[in-house]
Scaffold this active site. Structure first.
Site, PDB file in Angstrom:
ATOM      1  N   GLY A  31       0.782  -1.188   0.047  1.00 36.01           N
ATOM      2  CA  GLY A  31      -0.038   0.032   0.067  1.00 36.01           C
ATOM      3  C   GLY A  31       0.920   1.254   0.066  1.00 36.01           C
ATOM      4  CB  CYS A 240     -24.276 -10.695 -19.254  1.00 34.74           C
ATOM      5  SG  CYS A 240     -23.578 -10.483 -20.931  1.00 34.74           S
ATOM      6  CB  CYS A 243     -22.909 -14.685 -21.208  1.00 36.28           C
ATOM      7  SG  CYS A 243     -22.476 -13.934 -19.713  1.00 36.28           S
ATOM      8  CB  CYS A 265     -19.864  -9.655 -19.419  1.00 34.23           C
ATOM      9  SG  CYS A 265     -21.024 -10.688 -18.591  1.00 34.23           S
ATOM     10  CB  CYS A 271     -18.984 -12.118 -21.966  1.00 37.38           C
ATOM     11  SG  CYS A 271     -20.573 -11.881 -22.473  1.00 37.38           S
TER      12      CYS A 271
END
Lengths: 292, 261
Positions: A31, A240, A243, A265, A271
């Protein structure tokens, strides 16, 4: 085909060495933003110069590279960076997430869970999560040093005061291992839970701002929130249309000027994989019409 | 136990300053300033522009580093403290009210966010509670509760100053530094602000160091008074005593310079 005029993966060995040192430090202090001597790359700032340098420093000839831009393998940014490394490093490329060893991404984490041994490289425009709250770099460094992060919650407070809910939808700040507050690059907050406890190495490169930071595997990254307004990953409330997936992040496409729209997607590989496996969405049977 | 009872039970000064000196190169900012501040006490510092009163205040509050001397807060040596601890004090036990509210406020953040910042900085993570406390404090400084989501830029000068005071006092500090809190306000607004300050200081049992060039302000607020000239303290004592019977030539000049209406 390797372009012999260039060193492997474009950058010279000393530059890669310098970047690897920064990467090691970033991995050691999750970080924390490590400064590095970012080079000019043959593409404009904002097109992923930071991510490209990190990828170049990580690549070996045996690697298989995948590049995505907003989840898609076939957009300009993704195609040109993939070609860049095909040409300068001669590495194999793929669009298939599980086959890739190095994945450079702009603003998404793939839907398919990553596994140990994979490296996910993010392109970062603004690495400093406190930047729009405190313009002075000297002061933000001091705030990181002293863990003085009250201001970050002021931003979330303002969101709730103005919009009734935490309206920040992308670049949602996380606290890494209870210490540094980190900007996860502009990924949608839908992807934030995938940052935490991920098996892959996650590296973040900001070229213009000359910063590298990292999340080692299995690192905890907690999205900041309030007790009475907990963090909620959000997505469009649809499945979606290609799909039928109900649990993936969706792009909204306007298909005509009569209000027609479809949701697909954003992760094209995910997808396509589902469609190949026989999942069909609302409009998935026919090829989507392209409106000129 | 009321604030006054708590104060009566104390046996040592809240702030002890000993031989504090700050130089700007060869020039003196302030030199050899020594005083004690007891809990619940208001100390006024007066003097003309350039007399070192603001330098003294910023050294006390830790905004600048003093060259020589000692500052003890509640028995702890402030100058020997690490930055983390000093900032921690600055967020909890201490408060600083700037002359210009724009220096002390975040102008791009709503009134509620401004008041809540200190609470969030010390770990408050419940939006509803932060907001309740902000509403309560806006009410105490006479800002209507329906202004909580307005930015300070939409406030008048007097409201901004009151908002700055609320933002500082929300964490229940024990020691407040004020740098010309009534500067730049017209007299009727000044009078209301002074009224408000006097009430808050008494109710909360605050210790205050207040810098001003306005003798009327110290007459109303301060228990004790320090007069500064050229970086040095030339006279100090009870406010009424110093103002009614000034001993030093400069103090006499200062007191006689006040315009009578």
């Amino acid at each position: 085909m390797t372009d012999q005029a260039y060193n492997f993966a474009y950058l010279d060995e000393q530059t890669k060495r310098m970047i690897r040192r920064a990467l090691l430090k970033a991995i050691a202090v999750p970080g924390y933003q490590v400064p590095f001597a970012s080079r000019e790359m043959p593409m404009p700032y904002g097109w992923g110069t930071g991510g490209v340098q990190v990828t170049a420093a990580c690549l070996t000839p045996e690697d298989r590279l995948k590049v995505i831009d907003q989840g898609a393998d076939d957009t300009t940014n993704a195609v040109s960076i993939r070609k860049f490394f095909q040409r300068t490093a001669g590495v194999a490329t793929t669009e298939h997430t599980p086959d890739a060893t190095v994945i450079q991404t702009r603003h998404r984490i793939p839907e398919t869970a990553l596994k140990a041994g994979q490296i996910l490289v993010y392109q970062v425009p603004i690495p400093e999560p406190l930047r729009f709250l405190e313009p002075r770099e000297s002061e933000t460094r001091k705030m990181h040093e002293l863990e003085d992060y009250g201001l970050m919650h002021v931003k979330l407070y303002e969101d709730i005061a103005r919009h009734g809910t935490i309206a920040t939808a992308y670049a949602y700040p996380v606290k890494v291992e209870g210490r540094y507050v980190m900007d996860p690059s502009p990924i949608p907050k839908f992807d934030n839970p995938k940052l935490s406890g991920n098996a892959a190495i996650q590296l973040f490169g900001a070229g213009r701002e000359q910063r590298i930071y990292a999340l080692p595997p299995w690192t905890e990254a907690v999205s900041l929130d309030f007790d009475d307004h907990p963090f909620q990953p959000s997505k469009a409330p649809h499945d979606c249309d290609l799909c039928g997936a109900a649990d993936s992040y969706l792009d909204e496409l306007i298909t005509d000027d009569l209000g027609g729209r479809m949701f697909v997607c954003s992760d094209t590989d995910f997808c396509a994989g589902r469609r190949a496996a026989g999942h069909i969405g609302r409009l998935g049977a026919a090829e989507p019409e392209v409106v000129p | 136990m009321t604030a006054m009872d708590r104060i009566a039970a104390v046996t040592r000064p809240l702030l002890q300053v000993d031989g504090l000196t700050k130089r700007y190169g060869a020039r003196i900012g302030c030199a050899d300033v020594t005083f004690d501040l007891w809990p619940g006490e208001v100390l006024g510092i007066v003097g003309e522009s350039g007399s070192g009163k603001s330098t003294l205040l910023s050294c006390l509050a830790g905004h600048q580093r003093a060259d020589l001397g000692r500052i003890l807060y509640d028995g702890r040596d402030v100058l020997a403290m690490g930055e983390t601890e000093r900032r921690g004090l600055g967020r909890t036990d201490w408060a600083f009210v700037h002359q210009n509210p724009r220096d002390g406020l975040r102008m791009g953040v709503t009134a509620g966010g401004n008041v809540g910042e200190r609470l969030m900085a010390v770990g408050a993570r419940h939006y509803g509670q932060i907001r309740d406390k902000a509403t309560d404090w806006l009410d105490r400084v006479e800002i209507a509760a329906d202004r909580i989501d307005d930015r300070p830029s939409a406030f008048s000068g007097g409201m901004q100053q009151r908002l700055q005071i609320a933002r500082n006092l929300v964490s229940s500090p024990r020691l407040v530094f004020m740098d010309e809190p009534t500067g730049g306000l017209d007299v009727s607004v000044q009078a209301r602000l002074l009224d408000l300050l006097r009430g808050l200081v008494r109710d909360l049992g605050l210790s205050v160091v207040i810098v001003t060039h306005d003798l009327a302000v110290v007459r109303l607020l301060a228990h004790r008074l320090m007069v500064m000239k050229s970086g040095r303290v030339v006279e100090q004592g009870l406010t009424d005593q110093v103002l009614d019977d000034p001993q030093h030539a400069y103090t006499q000049l200062l007191v006689s310079s006040v315009l009578q209406v």
